[in-house]
Design an enzyme around this catalytic site. Structure first.
Site, PDB file in Angstrom:
ATOM      1  N   SER A  61       0.768  -1.327   0.044  1.00  0.00           N
ATOM      2  CA  SER A  61       0.036  -0.077   0.014  1.00  0.00           C
ATOM      3  C   SER A  61       0.910   1.283   0.086  1.00  0.00           C
ATOM      4  O   SER A  61       0.249   2.457  -0.188  1.00  0.00           O
ATOM      5  CB  SER A  61      -0.963  -0.066   1.104  1.00  0.00           C
ATOM      6  OG  SER A  61      -1.924  -0.965   1.028  1.00  0.00           O
ATOM      7  N   LYS A  64       0.411   3.664  -2.951  1.00  0.00           N
ATOM      8  CA  LYS A  64      -0.738   4.287  -3.160  1.00  0.00           C
ATOM      9  C   LYS A  64      -0.425   5.748  -2.857  1.00  0.00           C
ATOM     10  O   LYS A  64      -0.917   6.553  -3.454  1.00  0.00           O
ATOM     11  CB  LYS A  64      -1.752   3.904  -1.904  1.00  0.00           C
ATOM     12  CG  LYS A  64      -2.361   2.456  -2.043  1.00  0.00           C
ATOM     13  CD  LYS A  64      -3.338   2.198  -0.866  1.00  0.00           C
ATOM     14  CE  LYS A  64      -4.235   1.131  -1.113  1.00  0.00           C
ATOM     15  NZ  LYS A  64      -3.947  -0.349  -0.714  1.00  0.00           N
ATOM     16  N   TYR A 189      -2.899  -2.149 -10.355  1.00  0.00           N
ATOM     17  CA  TYR A 189      -2.939  -2.157  -8.785  1.00  0.00           C
ATOM     18  C   TYR A 189      -2.071  -3.477  -8.178  1.00  0.00           C
ATOM     19  O   TYR A 189      -1.236  -3.223  -7.232  1.00  0.00           O
ATOM     20  CB  TYR A 189      -4.378  -1.981  -8.146  1.00  0.00           C
ATOM     21  CG  TYR A 189      -4.364  -2.527  -6.722  1.00  0.00           C
ATOM     22  CD1 TYR A 189      -4.075  -1.343  -5.924  1.00  0.00           C
ATOM     23  CD2 TYR A 189      -4.643  -3.506  -6.024  1.00  0.00           C
ATOM     24  CE1 TYR A 189      -4.284  -1.172  -4.540  1.00  0.00           C
ATOM     25  CE2 TYR A 189      -4.804  -3.545  -4.703  1.00  0.00           C
ATOM     26  CZ  TYR A 189      -4.617  -2.466  -4.020  1.00  0.00           C
ATOM     27  OH  TYR A 189      -4.688  -2.585  -2.631  1.00  0.00           O
ATOM     28  N   TYR A 240      -4.463   3.860   7.983  1.00  0.00           N
ATOM     29  CA  TYR A 240      -5.943   3.479   7.836  1.00  0.00           C
ATOM     30  C   TYR A 240      -6.687   3.670   9.062  1.00  0.00           C
ATOM     31  O   TYR A 240      -6.332   5.064   9.736  1.00  0.00           O
ATOM     32  CB  TYR A 240      -6.207   1.652   7.612  1.00  0.00           C
ATOM     33  CG  TYR A 240      -5.000   1.449   6.669  1.00  0.00           C
ATOM     34  CD1 TYR A 240      -5.052   1.480   5.332  1.00  0.00           C
ATOM     35  CD2 TYR A 240      -4.046   0.343   7.111  1.00  0.00           C
ATOM     36  CE1 TYR A 240      -4.148   1.305   4.410  1.00  0.00           C
ATOM     37  CE2 TYR A 240      -3.046  -0.044   6.256  1.00  0.00           C
ATOM     38  CZ  TYR A 240      -3.296   0.373   4.713  1.00  0.00           C
ATOM     39  OH  TYR A 240      -2.447  -0.052   4.123  1.00  0.00           O
ATOM     40  N   VAL A 258       1.077  -3.875   3.782  1.00  0.00           N
ATOM     41  CA  VAL A 258       1.008  -5.127   4.348  1.00  0.00           C
ATOM     42  C   VAL A 258       2.247  -5.989   4.139  1.00  0.00           C
ATOM     43  O   VAL A 258       2.489  -7.140   4.663  1.00  0.00           O
ATOM     44  CB  VAL A 258      -0.148  -5.854   4.121  1.00  0.00           C
ATOM     45  CG1 VAL A 258      -1.594  -5.581   4.659  1.00  0.00           C
ATOM     46  CG2 VAL A 258      -0.364  -6.259   2.701  1.00  0.00           C
TER      47      VAL A 258
HETATM   48  N1  GLN Z   1      -1.978  -5.590  -2.141  1.00  0.00           N
HETATM   49  C1  GLN Z   1      -2.623  -5.130  -0.685  1.00  0.00           C
HETATM   50  C2  GLN Z   1      -4.109  -5.491  -0.800  1.00  0.00           C
HETATM   51  O1  GLN Z   1      -4.743  -4.996  -1.771  1.00  0.00           O
HETATM   52  C3  GLN Z   1      -2.448  -4.048  -0.280  1.00  0.00           C
HETATM   53  C4  GLN Z   1      -3.090  -3.846   1.353  1.00  0.00           C
HETATM   54  C5  GLN Z   1      -2.098  -3.063   2.074  1.00  0.00           C
HETATM   55  O2  GLN Z   1      -0.862  -3.137   1.967  1.00  0.00           O
HETATM   56  N2  GLN Z   1      -2.595  -2.658   3.331  1.00  0.00           N
HETATM   57  O3  GLN Z   1      -4.803  -5.974  -0.229  1.00  0.00           O
END
Ligand code: GLN
Length: 304
Positions: A61, A64, A189, A240, A258
């Site tokens: 993420s 992002k 993505y 988050y 993650v």
């Molecule tokens: N690739 C992970 C997902 O889409 C990214 C989520 C994350 O890093 N929190 O679930």
């Protein structure tokens, strides 16, 4: 500084036992839960790395942030806000509930999965592949690493199991938030999430934000205004539903993934990259947060 980082890594490895590596993307379950590393790059060019700073992990993420920067470069801000809000959330990063219950059907912010998928659709590119290449090239620049590659095992693993993201994206197509082919946008993505980085790469990205958009070679990559927007959204949404706690305990703009990474920005001072794949319940690196808490306390880094 080196000694400080070393001692904080040793101290905070303790916390990794209380977290778990992500298993919902099966390939991520192979990560070493005990790992913990850090890299700091200050604005005068000093770099310090300790612990497992050389271990590669997938950016997840944290990508992002880069997608959002590209979307801000490519779009008028009002156009972007017509598709994505900038509100913090108390739901998990892959939650679907607000897409239906909020009147606008807009994803709450660009740092959660729904918002990032919508962000990618706003990045300039005639085809999905063009969008991927544009964001990939940008991530190479902002991390200062021309060699960033996709980890194809993680990419395949996520593509095979990413049904929650599929649900988010198909829902957003049904409400007109995205217009392109859903599988094409998801493919971008998944590829972006699977780019392999080290602590150094994400520290560099954070340094560019700390420097208001200037690369270490003095070239301007981003406007000051874009950096201000990105840092504000990182502060309120980057961890988050853990963003509020993080603002209190660490107090700097940050974005987690993650894969175990956290990119953290000390405005006008320093870019920080940490890595610790054992995650807390919210999907944030448990040892990484504790390490940043201590570092913030010791160096008085909180912006508040
Ligand atoms: N690739 C992970 C997902 O889409 C990214 C989520 C994350 O890093 N929190 O679930």
């Amino acid at each position: 500084m080196r000694e400080l980082l070393h001692s904080l890594i040793e101290k905070n490895k303790y916390w990794t036992q209380y977290g778990n590596v992500a298993t919902y993307i099966p390939e991520l379950s192979n990560s070493n839960p005990d790992a913990l590393g850090i890299c700091t790059m200050d604005i005068d060019g000093k770099i310090y790395c300790e612990g497992d700073y050389n271990t590669k992990f997938t950016i997840q993420s944290i990508s992002k942030v880069a997608s959002f920067m590209c979307a801000l470069k490519d779009n008028d801000i009002n156009k972007l806000y017509s598709k994505i809000s900038c509100a913090p959330t108390s739901d998990g990063f892959n939650s679907i509930v607000n897409l239906e219950t909020k009147n606008s059907h807009k994803p709450l912010n660009p740092m959660i999965n729904s918002g990032a998928i919508a962000t990618i659709s706003m990045v300039y590119g005639l085809t999905a592949n063009d969008k991927f290449n544009r964001i990939h090239e940008f991530i190479k620049e902002v991390t200062g690493n021309n060699n960033l590659k996709i980890n194809y095992n993680v990419y395949q693993s996520e593509k095979n199991t990413g049904d929650r993201n599929r649900a988010l994206a198909y829902f957003m197509k049904s409400t007109g938030i995205i217009n392109e082919d859903v599988e094409d946008i998801l493919d971008v993505y998944f590829k972006l999430c699977s780019l392999e980085v080290t602590c150094k790469d994400i520290a560099h990205m954070s340094l560019v934000l700390a420097s208001d958009g200037i690369l270490p070679n003095k070239k301007r990559l981003l406007s000051k205004h874009i950096c201000k927007t990105v840092k504000a959204i990182m502060t309120t949404c980057g961890m988050y539903d853990g963003s509020g706690d993080f603002a209190v305990s660490v107090g700097i703009p940050a974005k987690s993934g993650v894969g175990g990474g956290i990119a953290a920005v000390v405005p006008k001072k320093m870019g920080i990259g940490v890595f610790g794949p054992a995650l807390d319940k919210k999907g944030n690196s448990i040892g990484g947060i504790k390490l940043l808490e201590d570092l913030s306390e010791r160096l008085d880094l909180s912006i508040f």
